[in-house]
Design a protein around this motif. Structure first.
Motif, PDB file in Angstrom:
ATOM      1  N   PRO A   6     -34.232  10.146  20.855  1.00 21.34           N
ATOM      2  CA  PRO A   6     -33.357  10.855  21.786  1.00 21.34           C
ATOM      3  C   PRO A   6     -31.867  10.656  21.474  1.00 21.34           C
ATOM      4  CG  PRO A   6     -35.114   9.779  22.988  1.00 21.34           C
ATOM      5  CD  PRO A   6     -35.208   9.311  21.552  1.00 21.34           C
ATOM      6  N   GLY A   7     -31.491   9.502  20.994  1.00 23.71           N
ATOM      7  CA  GLY A   7     -30.099   9.240  20.666  1.00 23.71           C
ATOM      8  C   GLY A   7     -29.701   9.713  19.281  1.00 23.71           C
ATOM      9  N   ILE A   8     -30.664   9.864  18.391  1.00 22.38           N
ATOM     10  CA  ILE A   8     -30.366  10.278  17.023  1.00 22.38           C
ATOM     11  C   ILE A   8     -30.367  11.798  16.898  1.00 22.38           C
ATOM     12  CG2 ILE A   8     -31.367  10.313  14.686  1.00 22.38           C
ATOM     13  CD1 ILE A   8     -31.952   7.435  14.975  1.00 22.38           C
ATOM     14  N   SER A   9     -31.069  12.481  17.790  1.00 13.82           N
ATOM     15  CA  SER A   9     -31.217  13.929  17.658  1.00 13.82           C
ATOM     16  C   SER A   9     -29.950  14.705  18.012  1.00 13.82           C
ATOM     17  CB  SER A   9     -32.386  14.414  18.521  1.00 13.82           C
ATOM     18  OG  SER A   9     -32.134  14.132  19.879  1.00 13.82           O
ATOM     19  N   VAL A  10     -28.950  14.036  18.565  1.00 15.02           N
ATOM     20  CA  VAL A  10     -27.687  14.705  18.877  1.00 15.02           C
ATOM     21  C   VAL A  10     -26.599  14.203  17.931  1.00 15.02           C
ATOM     22  CG1 VAL A  10     -28.231  15.071  21.305  1.00 15.02           C
ATOM     23  CG2 VAL A  10     -27.082  12.981  20.629  1.00 15.02           C
ATOM     24  N   MET A  11     -25.722  15.103  17.534  1.00 11.66           N
ATOM     25  CA  MET A  11     -24.614  14.713  16.677  1.00 11.66           C
ATOM     26  C   MET A  11     -23.580  13.995  17.544  1.00 11.66           C
ATOM     27  SD  MET A  11     -22.195  16.895  14.070  1.00 11.66           S
ATOM     28  CE  MET A  11     -23.500  18.030  13.775  1.00 11.66           C
ATOM     29  N   ALA A  52     -25.589  12.600   0.110  1.00  6.89           N
ATOM     30  CA  ALA A  52     -26.855  12.522  -0.632  1.00  6.89           C
ATOM     31  C   ALA A  52     -27.809  11.531   0.036  1.00  6.89           C
ATOM     32  CB  ALA A  52     -26.601  12.124  -2.088  1.00  6.89           C
ATOM     33  N   ASN A  53     -27.268  10.404   0.527  1.00  5.08           N
ATOM     34  CA  ASN A  53     -28.104   9.436   1.245  1.00  5.08           C
ATOM     35  C   ASN A  53     -28.712  10.071   2.489  1.00  5.08           C
ATOM     36  OD1 ASN A  53     -25.555   7.607   0.156  1.00  5.08           O
ATOM     37  ND2 ASN A  53     -27.551   6.677  -0.205  1.00  5.08           N
ATOM     38  N   ALA A  54     -27.899  10.837   3.214  1.00  8.69           N
ATOM     39  CA  ALA A  54     -28.381  11.494   4.431  1.00  8.69           C
ATOM     40  C   ALA A  54     -29.503  12.477   4.097  1.00  8.69           C
ATOM     41  CB  ALA A  54     -27.232  12.216   5.134  1.00  8.69           C
ATOM     42  N   ASN A  55     -29.331  13.247   3.038  1.00  6.58           N
ATOM     43  CA  ASN A  55     -30.368  14.207   2.645  1.00  6.58           C
ATOM     44  C   ASN A  55     -31.654  13.505   2.233  1.00  6.58           C
ATOM     45  OD1 ASN A  55     -28.710  16.398   3.151  1.00  6.58           O
ATOM     46  ND2 ASN A  55     -27.936  16.481   1.062  1.00  6.58           N
ATOM     47  N   THR A  56     -31.510  12.443   1.439  1.00  9.20           N
ATOM     48  CA  THR A  56     -32.692  11.696   0.988  1.00  9.20           C
ATOM     49  C   THR A  56     -33.410  11.045   2.164  1.00  9.20           C
ATOM     50  OG1 THR A  56     -31.656  11.284  -1.154  1.00  9.20           O
ATOM     51  CG2 THR A  56     -33.495   9.848  -0.547  1.00  9.20           C
ATOM     52  N   ALA A  57     -32.645  10.432   3.051  1.00  8.92           N
ATOM     53  CA  ALA A  57     -33.241   9.788   4.226  1.00  8.92           C
ATOM     54  C   ALA A  57     -33.926  10.819   5.115  1.00  8.92           C
ATOM     55  CB  ALA A  57     -32.182   9.025   5.013  1.00  8.92           C
ATOM     56  N   SER A  58     -33.279  11.964   5.324  1.00 10.67           N
ATOM     57  CA  SER A  58     -33.871  13.019   6.157  1.00 10.67           C
ATOM     58  C   SER A  58     -35.183  13.518   5.561  1.00 10.67           C
ATOM     59  CB  SER A  58     -32.903  14.190   6.296  1.00 10.67           C
ATOM     60  OG  SER A  58     -31.781  13.818   7.048  1.00 10.67           O
ATOM     61  N   GLU A  59     -35.213  13.721   4.254  1.00  6.53           N
ATOM     62  CA  GLU A  59     -36.437  14.184   3.589  1.00  6.53           C
ATOM     63  C   GLU A  59     -37.542  13.142   3.708  1.00  6.53           C
ATOM     64  OE1 GLU A  59     -35.323  15.217  -0.418  1.00  6.53           O
ATOM     65  OE2 GLU A  59     -33.932  16.767   0.282  1.00  6.53           O
ATOM     66  N   TRP A  60     -37.179  11.863   3.528  1.00  6.73           N
ATOM     67  CA  TRP A  60     -38.172  10.791   3.629  1.00  6.73           C
ATOM     68  C   TRP A  60     -38.732  10.715   5.047  1.00  6.73           C
ATOM     69  CZ3 TRP A  60     -38.942   6.400   6.465  1.00  6.73           C
ATOM     70  CH2 TRP A  60     -39.949   5.534   6.006  1.00  6.73           C
ATOM     71  N   VAL A  61     -37.861  10.782   6.038  1.00  8.75           N
ATOM     72  CA  VAL A  61     -38.297  10.707   7.435  1.00  8.75           C
ATOM     73  C   VAL A  61     -39.196  11.898   7.770  1.00  8.75           C
ATOM     74  CG1 VAL A  61     -37.524  10.821   9.843  1.00  8.75           C
ATOM     75  CG2 VAL A  61     -36.377   9.291   8.239  1.00  8.75           C
ATOM     76  N   LYS A  62     -38.830  13.077   7.291  1.00  4.40           N
ATOM     77  CA  LYS A  62     -39.646  14.263   7.564  1.00  4.40           C
ATOM     78  C   LYS A  62     -41.024  14.130   6.915  1.00  4.40           C
ATOM     79  CE  LYS A  62     -39.299  19.265   7.752  1.00  4.40           C
ATOM     80  NZ  LYS A  62     -38.457  20.420   7.472  1.00  4.40           N
ATOM     81  N   ALA A  63     -41.060  13.645   5.670  1.00  2.00           N
ATOM     82  CA  ALA A  63     -42.333  13.491   4.962  1.00  2.00           C
ATOM     83  C   ALA A  63     -43.176  12.360   5.540  1.00  2.00           C
ATOM     84  CB  ALA A  63     -42.070  13.239   3.476  1.00  2.00           C
ATOM     85  N   THR A  64     -42.529  11.290   5.977  1.00  2.00           N
ATOM     86  CA  THR A  64     -43.249  10.107   6.445  1.00  2.00           C
ATOM     87  C   THR A  64     -43.600  10.172   7.923  1.00  2.00           C
ATOM     88  OG1 THR A  64     -42.097   8.796   4.775  1.00  2.00           O
ATOM     89  CG2 THR A  64     -43.169   7.572   6.543  1.00  2.00           C
ATOM     90  N   CYS A  65     -42.644  10.620   8.735  1.00  2.00           N
ATOM     91  CA  CYS A  65     -42.819  10.600  10.188  1.00  2.00           C
ATOM     92  C   CYS A  65     -43.070  11.985  10.780  1.00  2.00           C
ATOM     93  CB  CYS A  65     -41.592   9.999  10.861  1.00  2.00           C
ATOM     94  SG  CYS A  65     -41.146   8.343  10.283  1.00  2.00           S
ATOM     95  N   VAL A 108     -40.763  14.207  11.323  1.00  2.00           N
ATOM     96  CA  VAL A 108     -39.650  14.479  12.224  1.00  2.00           C
ATOM     97  C   VAL A 108     -38.440  14.912  11.402  1.00  2.00           C
ATOM     98  CG1 VAL A 108     -38.083  13.454  13.922  1.00  2.00           C
ATOM     99  CG2 VAL A 108     -40.477  12.742  13.861  1.00  2.00           C
ATOM    100  N   ASP A 109     -37.793  15.989  11.842  1.00  2.00           N
ATOM    101  CA  ASP A 109     -36.594  16.466  11.158  1.00  2.00           C
ATOM    102  C   ASP A 109     -35.365  15.893  11.863  1.00  2.00           C
ATOM    103  OD1 ASP A 109     -34.620  17.775   9.783  1.00  2.00           O
ATOM    104  OD2 ASP A 109     -35.257  19.797  10.333  1.00  2.00           O
ATOM    105  N   ILE A 110     -34.713  14.959  11.208  1.00  4.80           N
ATOM    106  CA  ILE A 110     -33.518  14.337  11.784  1.00  4.80           C
ATOM    107  C   ILE A 110     -32.255  14.831  11.104  1.00  4.80           C
ATOM    108  CG2 ILE A 110     -34.726  12.246  12.509  1.00  4.80           C
ATOM    109  CD1 ILE A 110     -33.345  10.878  10.046  1.00  4.80           C
ATOM    110  N   SER A 111     -32.341  15.898  10.321  1.00  3.19           N
ATOM    111  CA  SER A 111     -31.212  16.320   9.498  1.00  3.19           C
ATOM    112  C   SER A 111     -29.947  16.588  10.286  1.00  3.19           C
ATOM    113  CB  SER A 111     -31.593  17.546   8.668  1.00  3.19           C
ATOM    114  OG  SER A 111     -31.946  18.617   9.521  1.00  3.19           O
ATOM    115  N   LEU A 112     -30.047  17.075  11.500  1.00  3.10           N
ATOM    116  CA  LEU A 112     -28.831  17.324  12.282  1.00  3.10           C
ATOM    117  C   LEU A 112     -28.242  16.043  12.836  1.00  3.10           C
ATOM    118  CD1 LEU A 112     -29.867  20.539  14.232  1.00  3.10           C
ATOM    119  CD2 LEU A 112     -28.454  20.348  12.175  1.00  3.10           C
ATOM    120  N   GLY A 113     -29.069  15.051  13.051  1.00  2.00           N
ATOM    121  CA  GLY A 113     -28.590  13.824  13.677  1.00  2.00           C
ATOM    122  C   GLY A 113     -27.966  12.817  12.747  1.00  2.00           C
TER     123      GLY A 113
END
Length: 131
Positions: free
Chosen positions: A39-44, A106-119, A121-126
């Motif tokens: 809930p706290g990460i999903s908002v910018m 690049a770190n944000a993109n890599t982390a977002s892709e990993w989280v989406k693949a693993t969990c 969940v798309d956190i790319s906006l957060g």
């Protein structure tokens, strides 16, 4: 003399207990923690309070981030910490955070892709910070 020998053993025992108490750094544990922090990460973050809250969210996730994503998550956590310390009336301070945001893209993109693949969940906006 026995007390001197016992002290290192006590420290070793304390270290072992502390090490065992840490949450294992697995994808499953990361995803569980992410569900709590989402809930706290999903908002910018836009306000000082939101940035400070984001630091807490990212720090708690950093503690359970697996090796595959740890370096990227560390970079994002450092970005959030830097953003929480920015002085809005100081152009140099703002520029430093802007530079760090670009440097960690690049770190944000890599982390977002990993989280989406693993969990799942798309956190790319957060994980973006707008200085």
């Amino acid at each position: 003399v026995r007390v001197r020998r016992l002290i290192p053993l006590l420290f070793l025992g304390l270290f072992a207990v502390t090490a065992c108490a840490e949450t294992p750094r697995t994808g499953t544990n990361f995803c569980r923690q992410l569900a709590k922090e989402m809930p706290g990460i999903s908002v910018m973050p836009a306000t000082v309070e939101e940035v400070n809250a984001a630091v807490g969210h990212f720090t708690r996730l950093q503690k359970v981030a697996p090796l595959e994503v740890q370096q990227d998550w560390n970079a994002l956590t450092e970005l959030m910490i830097a953003a929480s310390k920015v002085k809005a009336d100081d152009a140099e301070s703002v520029q430093q955070v802007a530079d760090l945001a670009y440097a960690t893209e690049a770190n944000a993109n890599t982390a977002s892709e990993w989280v989406k693949a693993t969990c799942g969940v798309d956190i790319s906006l957060g994980v973006q910070v707008t200085p």
